[in-house]
Design an enzyme around this catalytic site. Structure first.
Site, PDB file in Angstrom:
ATOM      1  CB  THR A 117      11.555  -1.459  23.077  1.00 53.27           C
ATOM      2  OG1 THR A 117      11.980  -2.825  22.915  1.00 53.27           O
ATOM      3  CG2 THR A 117      10.868  -1.036  21.796  1.00 53.27           C
ATOM      4  CB  VAL A 262      18.247 -12.992  33.551  1.00 56.64           C
ATOM      5  CG1 VAL A 262      17.613 -13.952  34.551  1.00 56.64           C
ATOM      6  CG2 VAL A 262      18.817 -11.772  34.271  1.00 56.64           C
ATOM      7  CG  HIS A 533       2.942  -0.877  19.326  1.00 51.95           C
ATOM      8  ND1 HIS A 533       1.989  -0.001  18.841  1.00 51.95           N
ATOM      9  CD2 HIS A 533       4.120  -0.211  19.275  1.00 51.95           C
ATOM     10  CE1 HIS A 533       2.576   1.144  18.514  1.00 51.95           C
ATOM     11  NE2 HIS A 533       3.872   1.041  18.754  1.00 51.95           N
ATOM     12  CG  HIS A 577       2.364   4.589  19.424  1.00 54.92           C
ATOM     13  ND1 HIS A 577       3.267   4.302  18.434  1.00 54.92           N
ATOM     14  CD2 HIS A 577       1.274   5.103  18.799  1.00 54.92           C
ATOM     15  CE1 HIS A 577       2.750   4.636  17.264  1.00 54.92           C
ATOM     16  NE2 HIS A 577       1.537   5.125  17.452  1.00 54.92           N
TER      17      HIS A 577
END
Ligand SMILES: *[C@@H]1O[C@H](CO)[C@@H](O)[C@H](O)[C@H]1NC(C)=O
Ligand SMILES: *[C@@H]1O[C@H](CO)[C@@H](O)[C@H](O)[C@H]1NC(C)=O
Ligand SMILES: *[C@@H]1O[C@H](CO)[C@@H](O)[C@H](O)[C@H]1NC(C)=O
Ligand SMILES: *[C@@H]1O[C@H](CO)[C@@H](O)[C@H](O)[C@H]1NC(C)=O
Ligand SMILES: *[C@@H]1O[C@H](CO)[C@@H](O)[C@H](O)[C@H]1NC(C)=O
Ligand SMILES: *[C@@H]1O[C@H](CO)[C@@H](O)[C@H](O)[C@H]1NC(C)=O
Ligand SMILES: *[C@@H]1O[C@H](CO)[C@@H](O)[C@H](O)[C@H]1NC(C)=O
Ligand SMILES: *[C@@H]1O[C@H](CO)[C@@H](O)[C@H](O)[C@H]1NC(C)=O
Ligand SMILES: *[C@@H]1O[C@H](CO)[C@@H](O)[C@H](O)[C@H]1NC(C)=O
Ligand SMILES: *[C@@H]1O[C@H](CO)[C@@H](O)[C@H](O)[C@H]1NC(C)=O
Ligand SMILES: *[C@@H]1O[C@H](CO)[C@@H](O)[C@H](O)[C@H]1NC(C)=O
Ligand SMILES: *[C@@H]1O[C@H](CO)[C@@H](O)[C@H](O)[C@H]1NC(C)=O
Length: 598
Positions: A117, A262, A533, A577
């Site tokens: 991200t 994975v 977030h 953030h």
């Protein structure tokens, strides 16, 4: 597929048994790794970089997504908002209907490429307050997480970089709290304009409510200051661009395997009969060949707040009842996995700007955008060097406000804000509503920094390629609606300052129709959107307490050989953030892992 990727394919087949390159062919990886890192995201690349500083340790990173190289929307700061959703490099999660937001569903993208991200976000770099970190230290009973101990990791990570226009930045940041020799570039806006001047003029006019803050990263964050962003002069600085830079990826003891997801963490029993994470299983997709690899030391899970709990549950670590429903063998029953999901509800407020030069020109006029791209492509200057806002502000709701008669203040302490403002020199929105085709706007995006609502990530299938159910639970706690209401009034008061006279022509669209508390509440429920977030789904808790998912050394409780290092471990959401705190977390985690194996 980009040109870069095809050349990598050639490189990996040519150097079939060589280390130190980005690999796409899983048959070429080694067998003798010391550590395996799941996910080349914000945290994973930090771990990989720092552990391979020891030339005796061999590290493999396995990433589901593609390379970040050659993606213009990813590397150009201005295009941050266009780097998602629904790209070839995103996880296109969608929330379940948000019951407290008029049953709207919301896209909930995460980065699925090198850098994770950090390669698709808005690059906003905020370190949080002293109070935030001191609370984590207190909550986990481990003082090494306090601000005094964490600040050096921010400095270690940082390479404070000149803005693209090389303007004199004296007074726009405090050099004494920044680092100048780390891998991660952080810089100030490189194309400030009239909007910036008016924002800072407002601090002179209303200093009590909106004080000027010289440095928003110094840990005492009330007020507004110049935006600090993970930008390397004129391009996005992501964990891939920084921690997997050519000089690091060239290390012979570091392998990064991409386009392999994975699907399971494999467990054996250790000598005490406890489950031990002995390796991982991965594959390129459904019905593709499965591979396994077993590191000699540890598996480090850095899949992010959605991916990490998802993989733990698929691997048998989670709520026993929920796992049984999916016919998954239970390795360790921990009902906390995937719970405590918390995110910041955000909301855009719009005004009409008396200007013909806002960023709206790029939406309305293709020639203007082409000219800006040409300038950026040839000189690395102009509006495309910056992210979404020239400034950022963190503000508190006064303690004597009536809402605190009903609710407890949920911020970390007096150094942390209740709400944040970001200013957009033009129209901006997180909602999937069509952009206006004409008009010039000013936007204040408000972010509620310490929400009370909680949600979860839960399995809907034992198939690793089926997304889990994501429910951030936005606004399910009334506190979040009341704080959002306060922030709207504050945003309107901010734009009412005389600094905006002759520029602010009033609220845009039908925003002005929402005035009473009841009207504002409807506006909030209809317009709240995620700012992406997600935090807390593998909450860190003291090892002394029978709660949480990882201990304060980030080891997964109930098993050995497995740590989680990513935003999912934070017990509280940052009043800011999460990108910067995640870098600091990972930098510190690397030292924790090093000292465990020295
Ligand atoms: C997200 O959507 C894009 C565009 O449709 C697609 O290419 C990509 O594969 C999707 N990502 C995932 C993880 O499904
Ligand atoms: C949301 O959906 C639930 C379940 O379908 C329903 O009971 C409720 O009335 C809906 N709320 C709104 C505001 O539409
Ligand atoms: C730690 O938390 C406890 C309980 O919430 C509180 O009483 C104490 O003051 C806190 N200590 C610090 C240093 O914040
Ligand atoms: C942070 O932890 C250190 C011990 O590592 C301690 O000396 C210091 O007082 C702590 N700071 C705060 C503000 O609690
Ligand atoms: C930058 O500005 C400061 C104060 O405004 C001044 O003292 C300093 O000399 C300037 N630096 C340069 C390189 O011009
Ligand atoms: C910091 O960034 C600048 C600008 O990209 C670069 O010139 C410099 O080499 C970097 N410093 C380090 C230590 O990487
Ligand atoms: C900002 O304030 C200064 C000092 O009052 C003034 O000269 C300037 O014109 C203002 N800028 C804008 C864009 O309003
Ligand atoms: C679009 O932008 C170009 C370059 O700034 C300008 O010459 C042209 O007049 C603009 N077109 C419109 C319709 O405003
Ligand atoms: C700028 O560079 C990008 C990436 O090379 C390219 O896709 C784009 O077309 C260029 N824009 C212009 C206007 O030249
Ligand atoms: C804006 O200013 C006007 C005139 O000073 C005042 O009447 C109004 O209440 C203010 N609105 C807000 C939201 O502060
Ligand atoms: C818009 O700005 C111009 C100057 O840029 C000014 O002359 C005009 O009065 C402003 N319009 C309003 C309605 O304030
Ligand atoms: C919610 O907002 C949309 C525009 O985004 C609007 O069309 C709709 O009428 C609004 N609904 C309510 C209940 O206000």
């Amino acid at each position: 597929m980009t040109r870069f990727l095809s050349s990598l394919l050639v490189a990996s087949s040519l150097l079939s048994s060589a280390l130190g390159v980005i690999l796409t062919d899983a048959t070429t990886i080694a067998k003798d790794y010391d550590f395996v890192v799941i996910g080349a995201g914000t945290a994973g690349n930090v771990i990989a970089n720092r552990l391979t500083e020891n030339p005796n340790w061999k590290v493999l990173v396995v990433e589901a997504g593609i390379s970040n190289e050659g993606l213009y929307l990813v590397s150009t700061p201005f295009f941050g908002p266009q780097a998602s959703p629904n790209k070839a490099w995103t996880w296109n999660y969608t929330t379940v209907p948000q019951t407290a937001c008029l049953n709207r569903t919301m896209n909930y993208q995460r980065g699925k490429l090198l850098g994770g991200t950090s390669s698709i976000n808005y690059m906003i770099y905020t370190r949080g307050s002293h109070d935030y970190w001191d609370n984590i230290a207190n909550y986990t009973g481990n003082p090494t997480w306090n601000w005094t101990n964490i600040e050096p990791y921010y400095i270690k990570a940082e390479n404070w970089t000149e803005p693209a226009d090389h303007h004199n930045t004296t007074g726009q940041f405090d050099p004494s709290v920044h680092g100048f020799s780390g891998p991660l570039s952080v810089s100030l806006p490189g194309s400030p304009n009239e909007l910036s001047t008016r924002i800072f003029n407002t601090t002179l006019e209303l200093p009590d409510t909106y004080p000027f803050l010289e440095d928003v990263g110094a840990g005492n964050g009330i007020g507004l200051g110049w935006m600090q962003a993970t930008i390397d002069v004129d391009v996005r600085a992501s964990s891939a661009q920084a921690y997997l830079a050519p000089k690091f990826i060239a290390r012979p003891n570091l392998d990064v395997l991409i386009e392999q997801q994975v699907t399971k963490i494999l467990f054996t029993k250790n000598s005490k009969g406890l489950p031990h994470a002995s390796g991982i299983e991965f594959s390129a997709g459904p019905n593709q060949r499965k591979f396994t690899v077993s590191p000699s030391k540890e598996v480090i899970l850095s899949g992010g707040s959605i991916g990490s709990p998802h993989l733990l549950m698929l691997s048998g670590v989670g709520d026993a009842g929920e796992l049984l429903e999916q016919n998954i063998d239970i390795v360790f029953n921990n009902p906390q996995v995937g719970k405590n999901l918390v995110d910041h509800p955000a909301l855009a407020n719009h005004w009409i700007a008396n200007s013909t030069q806002t960023l709206d020109i790029y939406r309305e006029n293709a020639t203007d955008l082409t000219l800006a791209e040409q300038q950026y492509n040839t000189t690395g200057t102009g509006t495309l060097v910056d992210n979404v806002s020239p400034a950022i502000g963190f503000f508190r709701i006064p303690a004597n406000e009536s809402l605190f008669e009903q609710f407890t203040d949920l911020t970390s302490g007096p150094n942390a804000g209740h709400y944040e403002f970001l200013w957009r020199d033009g129209w901006g929105s997180f909602l999937p509503v069509p952009a206006p085709t004409v008009g010039f706007f000013t936007t204040i995006t408000q972010v509620m920094l310490a929400p009370a609502s909680r949600g979860s990530v839960t399995l809907v299938s034992p198939d690793p390629f089926t997304f889990p159910k994501v429910d951030p639970g936005f606004l399910t706690n009334e506190y979040d609606v009341q704080t959002a209401r306060y922030a709207i009034k504050s945003a309107r008061a901010f734009m009412n300052a005389t600094a905006w006279d002759g520029y602010n022509l009033g609220l845009a669209f039908d925003d002005a129709a929402f005035q009473t508390d009841e009207e504002l509440d409807l506006f909030i429920r209809n317009n709240t959107a995620p700012i992406y977030h997600p935090t807390g789904t593998n909450r860190m808790e003291s090892s002394a307490k029978d709660d949480g998912v990882v201990d304060s050394f980030l080891q997964v409780k109930g098993v050995t050989g497995l740590r989680v290092v990513d935003t999912s471990v934070f017990p509280f959401i940052i009043e800011g953030h999460p990108e910067a705190p995640t870098y600091a977390l990972a930098e510190r985690a690397a030292d924790v892992i090093k000292s465990a194996w020295q």
